[in-house]
Motif scaffolding. Structure first.
Motif, mmCIF file in Angstrom:
data_model
loop_
_atom_site.group_PDB
_atom_site.id
_atom_site.type_symbol
_atom_site.label_atom_id
_atom_site.label_comp_id
_atom_site.label_asym_id
_atom_site.label_seq_id
_atom_site.Cartn_x
_atom_site.Cartn_y
_atom_site.Cartn_z
ATOM 1 N N ALA A 15 0.842 -1.195 0.000
ATOM 2 C CA ALA A 15 0.000 0.000 0.000
ATOM 3 C C ALA A 15 0.874 1.240 0.000
ATOM 4 O O ALA A 15 2.056 1.194 0.352
ATOM 5 C CB ALA A 15 -0.917 0.009 1.222
ATOM 6 N N SER A 61 -9.426 3.006 0.226
ATOM 7 C CA SER A 61 -8.820 2.982 -1.103
ATOM 8 C C SER A 61 -9.208 4.224 -1.900
ATOM 9 O O SER A 61 -10.387 4.546 -2.033
ATOM 10 C CB SER A 61 -9.262 1.731 -1.871
ATOM 11 N N THR A 109 -5.522 3.080 -7.506
ATOM 12 C CA THR A 109 -4.267 2.336 -7.611
ATOM 13 C C THR A 109 -3.303 3.058 -8.546
ATOM 14 O O THR A 109 -3.713 3.854 -9.398
ATOM 15 C CB THR A 109 -4.504 0.912 -8.132
ATOM 16 N N PRO A 116 -2.233 -0.259 -4.397
ATOM 17 C CA PRO A 116 -3.324 0.541 -3.819
ATOM 18 C C PRO A 116 -2.831 1.710 -2.977
ATOM 19 O O PRO A 116 -1.849 1.589 -2.234
ATOM 20 C CB PRO A 116 -4.085 -0.467 -2.954
ATOM 21 N N THR A 158 -3.994 3.846 0.049
ATOM 22 C CA THR A 158 -5.028 3.543 1.047
ATOM 23 C C THR A 158 -4.944 4.390 2.323
ATOM 24 O O THR A 158 -5.694 4.133 3.258
ATOM 25 C CB THR A 158 -4.960 2.056 1.439
ATOM 26 N N ALA A 169 -5.284 -0.845 4.144
ATOM 27 C CA ALA A 169 -5.023 -2.028 3.314
ATOM 28 C C ALA A 169 -5.105 -3.333 4.100
ATOM 29 O O ALA A 169 -4.893 -4.403 3.533
ATOM 30 C CB ALA A 169 -3.634 -1.901 2.690
#
Length: 494
Positions: free
Chosen positions: A77, A224, A227, A239, A241, A452
């Motif tokens: 993440a 989130s 990405t 991602p 996050t 995450a």
């Protein structure tokens, strides 16, 4: 044996970008830092080039991965923390900035704020946002850009232009233009968000002349946001996050999870925050009500006091007055004299923030005579930063009705033992410095890890936080009062 999980945290600050990589046991395994240019086109104007900021982010990510001997594919993440009120506009389709960003320190909209106060607008602004009408915040900065950048207003009305603080800019760039979002902590610094509803306020948009189509979506602090896509430093699909403004991120990184816990971060400016729990506290002493973070359905609030100049005072001694060659030299120079004597410094180089809120104030050295040396100036500069924090702490005690048993400190200037001891003396309270001073970056990593699922809760974070050094008050009351008296007189003159 399960593979280790890694979280990459981007701390985009006022003078530079810092990136750290943490493993799932909360250990920093790699890091990198880059400074970027500051632009001062006119007196009291401060600007950043958004593309220059982005370049440092890409560079730092690559360097941190190299330092950790890891690949981008190993990142579970990404978390982001950022200088907060700095205001940018860019073309939605291309990501091309429409102008330089206006930095939080910039004072060009002082007259705009004064006009709104004269019209009696401040009470409703304060009620809705928890903020005061000051050029520090994003609202009047965005108004200025919409009026003075050619074509900006028409583009904003059509939705062809994106407004954002630096968190929004970084997510936009990291996702290849797919996400135009901010989190509640950054949105709470714009003068445009209702601090209780956590939503853009239409009446405030009208007050500042801001089209709805240019505003980002407001989200929580650990979820989130999209990405990675099209980055040079990270592969697609990682991602993003975690996201919070730098001071809220530091509060989280200092494990101030319970109401009443407080921290002070000494960066370019100095910022004192106290966790007030799930209920926003309205300040009567010139402080700000702000969102600390929102995780899931739970929102945590904070009281905040801001001093615009802290580490920037040392940078000014280095770059402006040239009395030191590097910032770390200031402690030895200041310690070469036993006291500052009658010299006092008011660090109002960008006006005075809370609890005074005097944007017209200017920096001031007072009490100099023929015996004054650069060492006295250096010591007075450090003491002036600490005196600002004393004023904030007193206001916070009034508003919260709490005696704060200890202040956690972080940021680069908190490494200065002389200033931290003076800070404890002025506060009459223990100052606690953690082992790791990069708590702003750690907060972003913690939030991203929570978002995450790398960590299930805050217990692991609290356990990982370690005390580095404790500074206990030593100054006699009569000496302390002497310092406070000369400080108050100087502030009146600034």
């Amino acid at each position: 044996m399960a593979k280790a999980k890694y979280v990459l945290a981007v701390d985009q600050g006022t003078t530079g970008t810092h990136v750290s990589i943490l493993d799932d046991r909360l250990r920093v395994v790699g890091s990198s830092y880059r400074e970027f240019p500051q632009h001062f086109p006119k007196p009291s104007w401060v600007e950043h080039d958004l593309d220059e900021i982005w370049a440092t982010v890409e560079q730092c990510i690559r360097s941190a991965l190299k330092d950790a001997e890891l690949s981008g594919k190993q990142m579970a993440a990404v978390g982001i923390t950022n200088q907060r009120e700095t205001t940018g506009l860019w073309e939605r389709a291309s990501g091309k900035p429409l102008s330089r960003a206006i930095v939080w320190q910039d004072r060009r909209t002082s007259e705009h704020c004064a006009r709104l106060r004269e019209k009696g607008e401040e009470p409703r602004v304060r009620e809705a946002t928890g903020l005061v009408l000051d050029p520090y915040f994003s609202g009047t900065k965005l108004s200025w850009l919409l009026e003075h950048v050619k074509g900006a207003r028409k583009r904003a009305e059509k939705g062809d232009a994106c407004f954002g603080t630096i968190d929004t800019w970084l997510v936009y760039k990291m996702t290849g233009g797919q996400s135009h979002v901010t989190d509640v902590t950054n949105a709470s610094r714009t003068l445009l968000m209702d601090v209780k509803r956590l939503a853009w306020d239409d009446s405030l948009r009208d007050l500042f002349g801001v089209p709805a189509a240019c505003l980002p979506e407001i989200r929580g602090s650990a979820e989130s946001y999209g990405t990675t896509r099209g980055m040079r430093s990270l592969p697609d699909g990682i991602p993003i996050t975690g996201m919070a403004g730098d001071q809220q991120s530091a509060l989280f990184g200092q494990a101030c999870f319970s109401p009443g816990e407080a921290k002070c971060t000494y960066g370019t400016g100095a910022f004192l925050l106290m966790n007030t729990g799930e209920t926003p506290v309205t300040s009567k002493a010139g402080l700000l009500t702000t969102v600390a973070w929102k995780i899931g359905a739970q929102t945590t609030y904070a009281l905040e006091g801001s001093s615009f100049i802290a580490g920037a005072a040392v940078q000014w001694l280095r770059d402006g007055l040239k009395v030191i060659k590097k910032s770390s030299d200031v402690e030895a120079l200041a310690a070469s004299v036993k006291e500052s004597g009658d010299v006092v410094f008011v660090p109002a180089l960008a006006g005075l923030g809370a609890p005074h809120w005097r944007p017209e104030a200017r920096g001031l050295f007072a009490g100099m005579d023929r015996s004054t040396t650069v060492a006295h100036l250096a010591r007075a500069a450090l003491e002036g930063v600490a005196m600002q924090i004393h004023d904030l702490a007193e206001a916070m005690r009034q508003d919260s009705g709490r005696q704060i048993p200890a202040f956690k400190v972080d940021g680069g200037a908190s490494a200065n033992d002389l200033m931290m001891q003076f800070q404890a003396d002025m506060l009459g309270t223990e100052v606690v410095r953690p082992k790791d001073l990069q708590t702003t970056t750690l907060g972003a990593a913690f939030l991203a890890g929570l978002g995450a699922g790398v960590w299930s809760g805050t217990d692991a974070i609290r356990q990982a936080w370690k005390v580095g050094k404790v500074f206990k008050p030593k100054m006699k009351p009569e000496v302390r009062e002497k310092y406070l008296t000369k400080w108050r007189r100087a502030v009146e003159r600034a």
